[in-house]
Structure formats: C-alpha cells, structure tokens
Design a protein around this motif. Structure first.
Motif, PDB file in Angstrom:
ATOM      1  N   SER A 133       0.826  -1.207   0.000  1.00 16.29           N
ATOM      2  CA  SER A 133       0.000   0.000   0.000  1.00 16.29           C
ATOM      3  C   SER A 133       0.864   1.263   0.000  1.00 16.29           C
ATOM      4  O   SER A 133       0.472   2.285  -0.569  1.00 16.29           O
ATOM      5  CB  SER A 133      -0.935   0.005   1.208  1.00 16.29           C
ATOM      6  OG  SER A 133      -0.220  -0.032   2.428  1.00 16.29           O
ATOM      7  N   TYR A 134       2.049   1.198   0.611  1.00 17.62           N
ATOM      8  CA  TYR A 134       2.961   2.349   0.592  1.00 17.62           C
ATOM      9  C   TYR A 134       3.399   2.661  -0.839  1.00 17.62           C
ATOM     10  O   TYR A 134       3.422   3.832  -1.253  1.00 17.62           O
ATOM     11  CB  TYR A 134       4.178   2.067   1.469  1.00 17.62           C
ATOM     12  CG  TYR A 134       5.215   3.171   1.418  1.00 17.62           C
ATOM     13  CD1 TYR A 134       5.036   4.349   2.138  1.00 17.62           C
ATOM     14  CD2 TYR A 134       6.362   3.030   0.632  1.00 17.62           C
ATOM     15  CE1 TYR A 134       5.976   5.369   2.076  1.00 17.62           C
ATOM     16  CE2 TYR A 134       7.309   4.036   0.561  1.00 17.62           C
ATOM     17  CZ  TYR A 134       7.108   5.210   1.291  1.00 17.62           C
ATOM     18  OH  TYR A 134       8.031   6.211   1.222  1.00 17.62           O
ATOM     19  N   LYS A 135       3.747   1.626  -1.598  1.00 14.16           N
ATOM     20  CA  LYS A 135       4.133   1.832  -3.003  1.00 14.16           C
ATOM     21  C   LYS A 135       2.963   2.384  -3.809  1.00 14.16           C
ATOM     22  O   LYS A 135       3.137   3.264  -4.657  1.00 14.16           O
ATOM     23  CB  LYS A 135       4.620   0.510  -3.607  1.00 14.16           C
ATOM     24  CG  LYS A 135       5.916  -0.010  -3.002  1.00 14.16           C
ATOM     25  CD  LYS A 135       6.324  -1.335  -3.627  1.00 14.16           C
ATOM     26  CE  LYS A 135       7.609  -1.868  -3.011  1.00 14.16           C
ATOM     27  NZ  LYS A 135       8.001  -3.182  -3.583  1.00 14.16           N
ATOM     28  N   TRP A 136       1.766   1.857  -3.517  1.00 14.37           N
ATOM     29  CA  TRP A 136       0.557   2.306  -4.230  1.00 14.37           C
ATOM     30  C   TRP A 136       0.277   3.777  -3.949  1.00 14.37           C
ATOM     31  O   TRP A 136       0.052   4.567  -4.870  1.00 14.37           O
ATOM     32  CB  TRP A 136      -0.613   1.424  -3.789  1.00 14.37           C
ATOM     33  CG  TRP A 136      -1.956   1.854  -4.278  1.00 14.37           C
ATOM     34  CD1 TRP A 136      -2.320   2.152  -5.568  1.00 14.37           C
ATOM     35  CD2 TRP A 136      -3.136   2.040  -3.494  1.00 14.37           C
ATOM     36  NE1 TRP A 136      -3.650   2.491  -5.631  1.00 14.37           N
ATOM     37  CE2 TRP A 136      -4.172   2.428  -4.370  1.00 14.37           C
ATOM     38  CE3 TRP A 136      -3.423   1.873  -2.136  1.00 14.37           C
ATOM     39  CZ2 TRP A 136      -5.462   2.689  -3.921  1.00 14.37           C
ATOM     40  CZ3 TRP A 136      -4.710   2.123  -1.698  1.00 14.37           C
ATOM     41  CH2 TRP A 136      -5.714   2.532  -2.571  1.00 14.37           C
ATOM     42  N   VAL A 137       0.315   4.169  -2.689  1.00  9.86           N
ATOM     43  CA  VAL A 137       0.028   5.561  -2.310  1.00  9.86           C
ATOM     44  C   VAL A 137       1.118   6.494  -2.831  1.00  9.86           C
ATOM     45  O   VAL A 137       0.829   7.621  -3.266  1.00  9.86           O
ATOM     46  CB  VAL A 137      -0.119   5.678  -0.781  1.00  9.86           C
ATOM     47  CG1 VAL A 137      -0.257   7.136  -0.357  1.00  9.86           C
ATOM     48  CG2 VAL A 137      -1.324   4.887  -0.302  1.00  9.86           C
ATOM     49  N   SER A 138       2.369   6.047  -2.813  1.00  5.55           N
ATOM     50  CA  SER A 138       3.463   6.855  -3.357  1.00  5.55           C
ATOM     51  C   SER A 138       3.233   7.153  -4.836  1.00  5.55           C
ATOM     52  O   SER A 138       3.459   8.286  -5.295  1.00  5.55           O
ATOM     53  CB  SER A 138       4.803   6.138  -3.164  1.00  5.55           C
ATOM     54  OG  SER A 138       5.078   5.948  -1.792  1.00  5.55           O
ATOM     55  N   ALA A 139       2.776   6.151  -5.570  1.00  5.39           N
ATOM     56  CA  ALA A 139       2.481   6.351  -7.000  1.00  5.39           C
ATOM     57  C   ALA A 139       1.316   7.315  -7.186  1.00  5.39           C
ATOM     58  O   ALA A 139       1.321   8.135  -8.108  1.00  5.39           O
ATOM     59  CB  ALA A 139       2.164   5.005  -7.651  1.00  5.39           C
ATOM     60  N   LEU A 140       0.330   7.255  -6.288  1.00  2.00           N
ATOM     61  CA  LEU A 140      -0.811   8.165  -6.376  1.00  2.00           C
ATOM     62  C   LEU A 140      -0.403   9.608  -6.081  1.00  2.00           C
ATOM     63  O   LEU A 140      -0.919  10.545  -6.702  1.00  2.00           O
ATOM     64  CB  LEU A 140      -1.904   7.727  -5.391  1.00  2.00           C
ATOM     65  CG  LEU A 140      -2.669   6.449  -5.746  1.00  2.00           C
ATOM     66  CD1 LEU A 140      -3.629   6.068  -4.625  1.00  2.00           C
ATOM     67  CD2 LEU A 140      -3.446   6.633  -7.052  1.00  2.00           C
ATOM     68  N   VAL A 157      -6.762  11.683  -4.455  1.00  2.00           N
ATOM     69  CA  VAL A 157      -6.995  10.281  -4.089  1.00  2.00           C
ATOM     70  C   VAL A 157      -5.930   9.829  -3.095  1.00  2.00           C
ATOM     71  O   VAL A 157      -6.215   9.077  -2.157  1.00  2.00           O
ATOM     72  CB  VAL A 157      -6.971   9.379  -5.350  1.00  2.00           C
ATOM     73  CG1 VAL A 157      -7.057   7.913  -4.955  1.00  2.00           C
ATOM     74  CG2 VAL A 157      -8.108   9.747  -6.288  1.00  2.00           C
ATOM     75  N   ALA A 158      -4.710  10.328  -3.265  1.00  3.37           N
ATOM     76  CA  ALA A 158      -3.616   9.945  -2.367  1.00  3.37           C
ATOM     77  C   ALA A 158      -3.878  10.383  -0.934  1.00  3.37           C
ATOM     78  O   ALA A 158      -3.503   9.690   0.013  1.00  3.37           O
ATOM     79  CB  ALA A 158      -2.302  10.545  -2.864  1.00  3.37           C
ATOM     80  N   HIS A 159      -4.524  11.550  -0.764  1.00  2.00           N
ATOM     81  CA  HIS A 159      -4.819  12.042   0.581  1.00  2.00           C
ATOM     82  C   HIS A 159      -5.793  11.109   1.306  1.00  2.00           C
ATOM     83  O   HIS A 159      -5.745  10.989   2.536  1.00  2.00           O
ATOM     84  CB  HIS A 159      -5.419  13.446   0.511  1.00  2.00           C
ATOM     85  CG  HIS A 159      -4.490  14.457  -0.067  1.00  2.00           C
ATOM     86  ND1 HIS A 159      -4.925  15.548  -0.800  1.00  2.00           N
ATOM     87  CD2 HIS A 159      -3.128  14.529  -0.050  1.00  2.00           C
ATOM     88  CE1 HIS A 159      -3.883  16.258  -1.182  1.00  2.00           C
ATOM     89  NE2 HIS A 159      -2.784  15.661  -0.747  1.00  2.00           N
ATOM     90  N   ILE A 160      -6.673  10.469   0.551  1.00  2.00           N
ATOM     91  CA  ILE A 160      -7.654   9.568   1.150  1.00  2.00           C
ATOM     92  C   ILE A 160      -7.034   8.196   1.416  1.00  2.00           C
ATOM     93  O   ILE A 160      -7.218   7.608   2.490  1.00  2.00           O
ATOM     94  CB  ILE A 160      -8.881   9.421   0.230  1.00  2.00           C
ATOM     95  CG1 ILE A 160      -9.564  10.789   0.035  1.00  2.00           C
ATOM     96  CG2 ILE A 160      -9.880   8.409   0.800  1.00  2.00           C
ATOM     97  CD1 ILE A 160     -10.680  10.784  -0.983  1.00  2.00           C
ATOM     98  N   THR A 161      -6.278   7.704   0.455  1.00  2.00           N
ATOM     99  CA  THR A 161      -5.742   6.340   0.559  1.00  2.00           C
ATOM    100  C   THR A 161      -4.521   6.233   1.467  1.00  2.00           C
ATOM    101  O   THR A 161      -4.083   5.118   1.774  1.00  2.00           O
ATOM    102  CB  THR A 161      -5.370   5.803  -0.835  1.00  2.00           C
ATOM    103  OG1 THR A 161      -4.447   6.716  -1.458  1.00  2.00           O
ATOM    104  CG2 THR A 161      -6.604   5.667  -1.717  1.00  2.00           C
ATOM    105  N   VAL A 162      -3.987   7.363   1.921  1.00  2.00           N
ATOM    106  CA  VAL A 162      -2.808   7.309   2.803  1.00  2.00           C
ATOM    107  C   VAL A 162      -3.120   6.596   4.114  1.00  2.00           C
ATOM    108  O   VAL A 162      -2.222   6.094   4.802  1.00  2.00           O
ATOM    109  CB  VAL A 162      -2.287   8.747   3.074  1.00  2.00           C
ATOM    110  CG1 VAL A 162      -3.225   9.500   4.011  1.00  2.00           C
ATOM    111  CG2 VAL A 162      -0.873   8.720   3.650  1.00  2.00           C
ATOM    112  N   ILE A 163      -4.408   6.500   4.441  1.00  2.00           N
ATOM    113  CA  ILE A 163      -4.805   5.817   5.675  1.00  2.00           C
ATOM    114  C   ILE A 163      -4.525   4.316   5.602  1.00  2.00           C
ATOM    115  O   ILE A 163      -4.396   3.672   6.648  1.00  2.00           O
ATOM    116  CB  ILE A 163      -6.306   6.068   5.968  1.00  2.00           C
ATOM    117  CG1 ILE A 163      -6.691   5.561   7.356  1.00  2.00           C
ATOM    118  CG2 ILE A 163      -7.174   5.415   4.899  1.00  2.00           C
ATOM    119  CD1 ILE A 163      -5.932   6.170   8.486  1.00  2.00           C
ATOM    120  N   VAL A 164      -4.423   3.749   4.401  1.00  2.00           N
ATOM    121  CA  VAL A 164      -4.200   2.297   4.284  1.00  2.00           C
ATOM    122  C   VAL A 164      -2.830   1.903   4.842  1.00  2.00           C
ATOM    123  O   VAL A 164      -2.758   1.069   5.759  1.00  2.00           O
ATOM    124  CB  VAL A 164      -4.379   1.817   2.828  1.00  2.00           C
ATOM    125  CG1 VAL A 164      -4.152   0.307   2.742  1.00  2.00           C
ATOM    126  CG2 VAL A 164      -5.771   2.173   2.309  1.00  2.00           C
TER     127      VAL A 164
END
Length: 210
Positions: A133-140, A157-164
C-alpha cells in the motif's frame, strides 16, 4: 511509557469519535437540506401572502443541497478512514477476535505458542499490506489524481488512501506489542483486552465485588 500509552489510546478513541461525528453530521445536513426545501415550497403554495418569501428560501435551500454532491464522496472517504484506523483499535480491544474460546481448550504452554504463531502471521500479513500500500500511495502522490467530487477542495486520491499504509503500520505495531507481551508471559491471547473476561463481567457485574 504507560502515560504515553494512555495518551495515545485516548487520542485514538477521540479520533474515531471525531470521524463518526463528522460522517454523521455531513450526512444529516445533506439529508436535512434535501427535505427542508420541499417544505418551503409547500408553504409557498399554501400561504399566498408569503409565497415569495418561502419560494426564496426554497430556492436557496435547494441550491445548497445540490451543491453538496460532494457530501457522499466525503462520507465514503471518512468511512474508509474509520475502517482502516479502527483495525488497530479493534486489535487493542479484542473487538474482532473471537477465536479464544477454541484456543483456551489447550494447555497454557500450547496456548502461548499458538498465540506467538498467530501473532507472527498477523504481523507478516500487516507488513506485506503495509509495503504494497505504501508503493501504491506513493504512486498516487506522483500522479496527482483528484478525488471524485472532492478535487475542488484540493483533495487528491492519495490524501484519502494514505490511511491504508498508516492503518496497517498501526496494526503491525499493535501485534509487535502483543508479541512482546506474550513472549514475556504477560498474556496468552492475541488481544490486548480479554474478550471472554469482559463478557463475563458484563454478564455477572456483581462477581467483581466477591
């Protein structure tokens, strides 16, 4: 250390309460606005002497309601934060651990080793999801993708998904704490709270005084 732990637990509970309150408030305002403007139009038709006034209120209220299309997206985002932030809280309170009844049929040494194995499995899972999820959020964050209906407020979208990754990092820390407590013979279960003991207390509140 205990004082710091208590402060964090209070902050954790306060943040969860804040998310619940925010989600409830946004939903309530949106639903209320969508129902109030019909009332104003009804009053406008009913009372001719003040029809212009109520029609004015109805138009403005409907405009506010139509402008709150972002409320659904915001509620979904808050709910997502509530889920992933609440996972570690559930681990602490044994809120979603219901396997102790089976494990407790074994002897204490066996319970301890089963708990260690389960704890390591949970840490491995949390660690894998955390890294992915860190790699995913970094890409976002690099992509700068605006969140649907919330991009006008600068929310991506990254601001929302950073919680993962944040949520699974908290889960990993929780299980690390549990592993330490099991290894030092301070507990045998996976939760930081004894679910069975709490249920017994609730069912028999007078027993603690005997």
């Amino acid at each position: 250390m205990q004082s710091l732990k208590r402060v964090w637990e209070h902050l954790e509970e306060g943040f969860i309460a804040f998310l619940l309150a925010a989600m409830t408030l946004v939903t309530f305002v949106y639903v209320a606005l969508n129902n109030i403007y019909t009332l104003f139009y009804t009053l406008s038709d009913k009372w001719a002497f003040s029809s212009d006034f109520f029609a004015y209120l109805g138009d403005h209220t409907m405009g506010y309601a139509q402008g709150m299309t972002w409320s659904v997206a915001l509620t979904k985002a808050i709910f997502g934060w509530l889920i992933f932030f609440g996972i570690s809280y559930g681990v602490r309170t044994a809120g979603h651990l219901g396997v102790d009844a089976l494990v407790k049929r074994f002897s204490k040494p066996v319970q301890r080793w089963l708990a260690i194995l389960a704890c390591l499995c949970c840490m491995a899972y949390a660690g894998l999801i955390l890294m992915a999820s860190y790699k995913w959020v970094s890409a976002l964050f690099v992509a700068h993708i605006g969140a649907e209906d919330l991009d006008k407020f600068g929310i991506q979208v990254a601001h929302i998904t950073v919680i993962v990754p944040l949520g699974f990092a908290l889960v990993f820390i929780r299980y690390l704490e549990i592993l330490y407590r099991i290894w030092t013979h301070r507990q045998t279960g996976l939760g930081l709270a004894d679910e069975a003991a709490e249920a017994t207390k609730l069912a028999n509140p007078g027993e603690e005084h005997h």
